[in-house]
Design a protein around this motif. Structure first.
Motif, PDB file in Angstrom:
ATOM      1  N   PHE B  52       0.808  -1.220   0.000  1.00 36.72           N
ATOM      2  CA  PHE B  52       0.000   0.000   0.000  1.00 36.72           C
ATOM      3  C   PHE B  52       0.842   1.271   0.000  1.00 36.72           C
ATOM      4  O   PHE B  52       0.327   2.363  -0.135  1.00 36.72           O
ATOM      5  CB  PHE B  52      -0.963  -0.004   1.200  1.00 36.72           C
ATOM      6  N   ARG B  71       1.842  -4.541  -6.869  1.00 33.23           N
ATOM      7  CA  ARG B  71       0.548  -3.963  -6.535  1.00 33.23           C
ATOM      8  C   ARG B  71      -0.113  -4.789  -5.431  1.00 33.23           C
ATOM      9  O   ARG B  71       0.111  -5.998  -5.332  1.00 33.23           O
ATOM     10  CB  ARG B  71      -0.335  -3.941  -7.779  1.00 33.23           C
ATOM     11  N   GLN B  72      -0.987  -4.132  -4.644  1.00 35.30           N
ATOM     12  CA  GLN B  72      -1.607  -4.772  -3.479  1.00 35.30           C
ATOM     13  C   GLN B  72      -2.250  -6.117  -3.828  1.00 35.30           C
ATOM     14  O   GLN B  72      -2.083  -7.103  -3.121  1.00 35.30           O
ATOM     15  CB  GLN B  72      -2.694  -3.872  -2.881  1.00 35.30           C
ATOM     16  N   ASP B  73      -3.026  -6.118  -4.930  1.00 36.34           N
ATOM     17  CA  ASP B  73      -3.771  -7.345  -5.214  1.00 36.34           C
ATOM     18  C   ASP B  73      -2.849  -8.492  -5.630  1.00 36.34           C
ATOM     19  O   ASP B  73      -3.136  -9.657  -5.377  1.00 36.34           O
ATOM     20  CB  ASP B  73      -4.848  -7.082  -6.269  1.00 36.34           C
ATOM     21  N   ALA B  76      -1.579  -9.866  -2.401  1.00 39.41           N
ATOM     22  CA  ALA B  76      -2.637 -10.663  -1.783  1.00 39.41           C
ATOM     23  C   ALA B  76      -2.737 -12.013  -2.471  1.00 39.41           C
ATOM     24  O   ALA B  76      -2.903 -13.052  -1.826  1.00 39.41           O
ATOM     25  CB  ALA B  76      -3.963  -9.921  -1.847  1.00 39.41           C
ATOM     26  N   ALA B  77      -2.588 -12.000  -3.793  1.00 38.35           N
ATOM     27  CA  ALA B  77      -2.713 -13.242  -4.544  1.00 38.35           C
ATOM     28  C   ALA B  77      -1.606 -14.228  -4.194  1.00 38.35           C
ATOM     29  O   ALA B  77      -1.751 -15.435  -4.366  1.00 38.35           O
ATOM     30  CB  ALA B  77      -2.702 -12.944  -6.039  1.00 38.35           C
ATOM     31  N   VAL B  81      -2.128 -11.422   3.185  1.00 40.00           N
ATOM     32  CA  VAL B  81      -3.373 -10.671   3.313  1.00 40.00           C
ATOM     33  C   VAL B  81      -3.354  -9.870   4.606  1.00 40.00           C
ATOM     34  O   VAL B  81      -2.810 -10.332   5.615  1.00 40.00           O
ATOM     35  CB  VAL B  81      -4.591 -11.622   3.302  1.00 40.00           C
ATOM     36  N   LEU B 105     -10.163 -14.426  -4.372  1.00 31.85           N
ATOM     37  CA  LEU B 105      -8.970 -15.061  -4.937  1.00 31.85           C
ATOM     38  C   LEU B 105      -9.140 -16.566  -5.105  1.00 31.85           C
ATOM     39  O   LEU B 105      -8.547 -17.162  -6.000  1.00 31.85           O
ATOM     40  CB  LEU B 105      -7.772 -14.789  -4.031  1.00 31.85           C
TER      41      LEU B 105
END
Ligand SMILES: Nc1ncnc2c1ncn2[C@@H]1O[C@H](COP(=O)(O)OP(=O)(O)OP(=O)(O)O)[C@@H](O)[C@H]1O
Ligand SMILES: [Mg+2]
Lengths: 337, 257, 295
Positions: B52, B71-73, B76-77, B81, B105
């Motif tokens: 972030f 990137r954040q996602d 997360a992937a 998390v 996800l």
């Protein structure tokens, strides 16, 4: 609704979530009222038929806009650009190239979709005023081009003689038949909207609308989903533009001008943004209101502007359904804080 | 090799070093806590790890892969998390839908699948539904599954955020002050949830102010103060560490005075 | 390929129109800095300035100076009215950004339609302030109006700078822009400042409209393009100081009129808007990041 088949596992899921928003039964009553109204218009005929036809067309536009503004919580002040692409696409393809209307509508839709991807990809990285202005600029650019590129669009004078919708030898010429046809299209649009809203895709959109950090932290590709919503809205807008061209038979730059932005926002707002049926209900109600005060033309635009201003000033909570945009200014939460 | 390896991580804001060359290793399976006074830079540290905020300097490796600047996602992937100090619920959605988003996800299907609803998609949606309710049961929110998330009391909002993060099946879960604003009873419930999921194999990195809670559940603790890591060790070592007592407990007392 | 003369000529024209964009941009900045609001209806002030002056000058036969002054005051009054009736209630209720933008757009539509009803939809213009001209330097023609624009523009920027730095009200307005809550705590009447900012910004817009009308025309619909160009200028200028906004306007005006030589006058707004999109594409936070980021 088949789309809720899976919800049957849960005993106390409230009705059909999101179809009417919090208004619940009030909205349902409104829907019944609209059905009655429909019957009335259908029997009575005349000018009201035209009003209803336009309401259906605006309804299609608003249902699309609702994907981007309601579900995803992003502001676009330039969706009229895609309606113009649809309208002029249909007109030019039919009149100049002799394409059948349905094919013209689909081709125009494809063009609008591609345009939305090309334009949306850079634009949607913007936020706040920049996003608002950039999208607004899209609408203005399209307006200017449709005025200036006379060899293509016939400029101010507009494009006349656009054939009605139809397949093969069957043309929808009767005003009542046109209305039924438009209604079927709107209902299909609503069905698509409802199905998408209550799915993995729709949940991702709605998550983005209230918390981008929250959505990103769960692995949602925010740029992708924003773009998808933008493109869907553009496709609906293009269909609305095409329908306008085929049903009215005439388009001019004014049809897709600033008025369209203000009118459609009024509809979205009146009906309840972010719900499935709200945009359609809003389109019908807001189309009929000016008729009730029996004003036309310029007065109608003034009526819309005043109505919208009144709603914005005196019922600001109505907009809170736009939760992503519902944050007060200056209180943009810092990512990750 | 540790699951999370942070090297020389630094963040400077105009005139302020919020994180100063922090090194940290979080081994797989650990329940690791980061503590420190207000403004020590804990959230900033999380923000950089979870993508972030871009670091000013330093590197972050997760499961042996560099994730700095992703990137954040994407992060997360990969299974990292986080939750937020200021809850980031999806307010227009119901409690259950919030958790369903957490399964993003773990599931697939976009516009076409949602429209055509092939059987695998229907099964998946039903499955997501059921498992969301399971998770809500796990954190004790089964009774409010169909409420609007924004109507939940604050304590339950925090629990919901944890449940939502769990739905994403993290290998490493970052919790930013999950117990802030909870009463004693809720805090205990939360502690149990965290310990339980850690026992089930999720590595946890936890920011917490509540020393009693941290020393009770954490395997290992790092202490930040003014952007620097001033100590790291087992709860017992930390409790006795003179710098920690000076920096952390000192300010606590000042705050209480 | 356009000749050198054409290019220089377009440069000169560009400076003129650019200064006008700059004035509008300052109007945007004044409101934005006082309140965090971007008033999308800024363009209608420009349109009204030209329309009112035309009505008084041509229809009523009043002297130019009187017409211009009365117009500026009247438009400032309309600005205050918009603020009182619409922006302030929304602002006080912490309406979302999007709703306020929408409201200002609705105001624009409303005023445009009222203008059509009361004054008609025909484009109109009036002569340059100083008859005669243009001044010829070689093959380059410089209309006298350009000097008026230059002079008035410089004067207004000077007055504004003095106002912001030397007067109580100006300093209070600046305090508002830096930190509204703190300013309110210090006893600055924030509401009055918001009103003042609208009056100022409307007056600036009207002045811009009055100055530019002789070189082209005014009609009910010129507001949106002027407003948008002003906003683009504000973005280029960075929403900070008045001179920067003016400079942003000149930059935009010059590029735009250069482009006109190449693609034709009809597309001048398209060119400007495309510049906007390109600028936003490469500088998603605005050209002068920091401050503009909030916009
Ligand atoms: N985006 C930012 N811009 C500028 N300064 C920031 C930003 N985010 C945090 N800071 C500053 O960095 C320092 C560390 O902040 P951080 O939020 O990381 O502290 P924290 O340890 O999480 O504190 P708390 O216990 O209060 O949550 C603080 O002084 C804060 O003001
Ligand atoms: Mg913190």
């Amino acid at each position: 609704m088949t789309s809720h088949a899976s919800t049957s596992t849960s005993p106390v899921r409230r009705g059909a979530p999101g179809w009417l928003g919090r208004t619940g039964y009030v909205g349902l009553g409104g829907a019944v009222l609209i059905a009655l109204l429909f019957g009335f218009v259908f029997v009575k005929g005349g000018y009201l038929l035209t009003v209803m036809q336009l309401a259906m067309i605006y309804g299609v536009f608003c249902v699309g806009l609702n994907f981007f503004m309601g579900y995803t919580g992003q502001a676009s002040f330039g969706q009229n650009a895609f309606a113009a692409i649809g309208g002029y696409g249909s007109a030019i393809l039919c009149v100049e190239y002799g394409l059948p209307p349905v094919l013209a509508l689909l081709v125009a839709m494809a063009i609008a979709g591609v345009a939305a991807v090309v334009v949306g990809w850079p634009t949607l990285r913007l936020r706040g005023h920049y996003l608002a202005m950039a999208t607004f600029a899209l609408g203005l650019i399209t307006y200017d081009v449709s005025v200036q590129w006379e060899s293509l669009t016939k400029g101010y004078m507009g494009y006349a003689g656009i054939p009605p919708l139809g397949i093969g030898p069957f043309e929808v010429e009767d005003e009542r038949a046109k209305l039924v046809c438009l209604m079927v299209i709107l209902v299909f649009g609503l069905w698509v909207s409802g199905r998408l809203r209550n799915s993995r895709f729709g949940r991702a959109l709605r998550a983005i609308s209230t918390s981008e950090p929250g959505a990103a932290a769960l692995g949602i590709r925010i740029p992708y989903y924003k773009l998808a919503a933008f493109v869907i809205a553009a496709l609906y807008a293009s269909v609305a533009g095409s329908l306008f061209a085929h049903v009215v038979g005439f388009i001019s730059p004014e049809v897709f001008g600033l008025q369209m932005v203000v009118v459609t926002f009024t509809m979205l707002y009146v009906g309840g943004i972010g719900t499935v049926l709200g945009p359609a209900i809003g389109a019908i109600v807001a189309s009929l209101l000016p008729e009730i005060v029996r004003s036309t033309g310029r007065f109608q635009d003034i009526a819309y502007a005043l109505l919208l201003l009144g709603l914005l000033v005196y019922a600001p909570k109505g907009l809170s359904a736009l939760s992503g945009l519902g944050r007060p200014r200056a209180a943009e939460p810092k990512p990750g804080s | 090799m540790a699951l999370l390896e942070v090297r020389r991580l630094t963040k400077r804001f105009a005139g302020l070093t919020a994180n100063n060359s922090i090194d940290l290793d979080v081994p797989e399976g650990c329940l690791f806590a980061v503590i420190g006074p207000n403004g020590a830079g804990k959230t900033t540290f999380f923000n950089m790890i979870s993508g972030f905020m871009p670091p000013t300097d330093g590197t972050i490796a997760f499961a042996g892969e560099t994730i700095t600047g992703l990137r954040q996602d994407r992060i997360a992937a990969k299974g990292l998390v986080r939750t937020f100090q200021l809850v980031q619920l999806f307010k227009g959605l119901t409690v259950a839908e919030n958790v369903e988003v957490g399964f993003h996800l773990a599931t697939r299907g976009g516009v076409a699948a949602a429209l055509a609803r092939p059987s695998w998609f229907r099964r998946q949606e039903a499955d997501v539904h059921a498992r969301a309710r399971e998770l809500l049961g796990f954190v004790g929110l089964a009774g409010v599954a169909d409420q609007d998330a924004e109507l939940l009391p604050y304590g339950q909002q925090r629990l919901l955020e944890v449940a939502r993060a769990l739905a994403a099946k993290p290998r490493l879960l970052l919790l930013d002050e999950p117990a802030a604003g909870l009463n004693a009873h809720e805090t205990d419930a939360l502690a149990e949830v965290v310990q339980e999921l850690n026992r089930k194999g999720t590595t946890v990195l936890l920011i917490e102010h509540d020393m009693a809670l941290v020393t009770r559940i954490a395997h290992r603790i790092a202490v930040l103060d003014f952007g620097c890591k001033i100590a790291e060790g087992t709860p017992d070592e930390i409790k006795r560490h003179p710098d920690v007592i000076a920096a952390y407990l000192g300010t606590e007392e000042a705050a209480h005075a | 390929m356009p000749s050198l003369v054409e290019l220089v000529q377009s440069l000169v024209n560009g400076v003129g129109i650019g200064l006008v964009y700059g004035l509008i941009a300052i109007g945007f900045c004044v409101i934005y800095n006082a309140s965090g609001i971007v008033n999308f209806a800024q363009g209608v002030f420009v349109m009204l300035g030209g329309m009112f002056t035309h009505a008084m000058l041509i229809k009523l036969g009043w002297p130019l100076a009187v017409s211009a002054l009365v117009s500026i005051v009247a438009v400032a009054g309309i600005g205050v009215l918009v603020q009182l009736a619409i922006v302030r209630p929304m602002w006080n209720r912490k309406a979302p950004l999007f709703a306020i933008i929408l409201a200002t757009l609705a105001v624009q539509l409303l005023i445009e339609q009222i203008v059509i009803l009361t004054m008609g939809d025909q484009p109109r213009t009036y002569p340059d302030f100083t008859p005669g001209g243009p001044l010829k330097i070689g093959d380059i023609a410089i209309s006298y109006q350009l000097f008026w624009i230059l002079g008035c523009g410089a004067l207004m920027v000077l007055l504004l700078t003095l106002f912001f730095n030397r007067t109580r009200a100006g300093r209070a307005l600046r305090a508002c822009s830096q930190n509204r809550e703190a300013a309110a705590l210090l006893g600055v009447p924030v509401d009055a400042m918001l009103m003042l900012s609208f009056a100022l910004s409307a007056a600036l817009g009207a002045a811009a409209g009055i100055l530019i009308t002789p070189t082209q025309y005014t009609a009910y619909g010129v507001g949106a393009p002027f407003g948008t160009n002003g906003f683009i200028a504000a973005i280029i200028g960075g929403f900070g100081s008045a001179p920067a906004a003016l400079l942003g306007g000149v930059l935009l005006g010059v590029v735009q009129s250069g482009a006109i030589v190449v693609v034709g006058a009809g597309y001048k707004n398209v060119v400007a808007l495309t510049i906007l999109l390109v600028v936003l594409l490469f500088f998603p936070q605005g050209i002068f990041g920091g401050r503009g980021k909030k916009a």
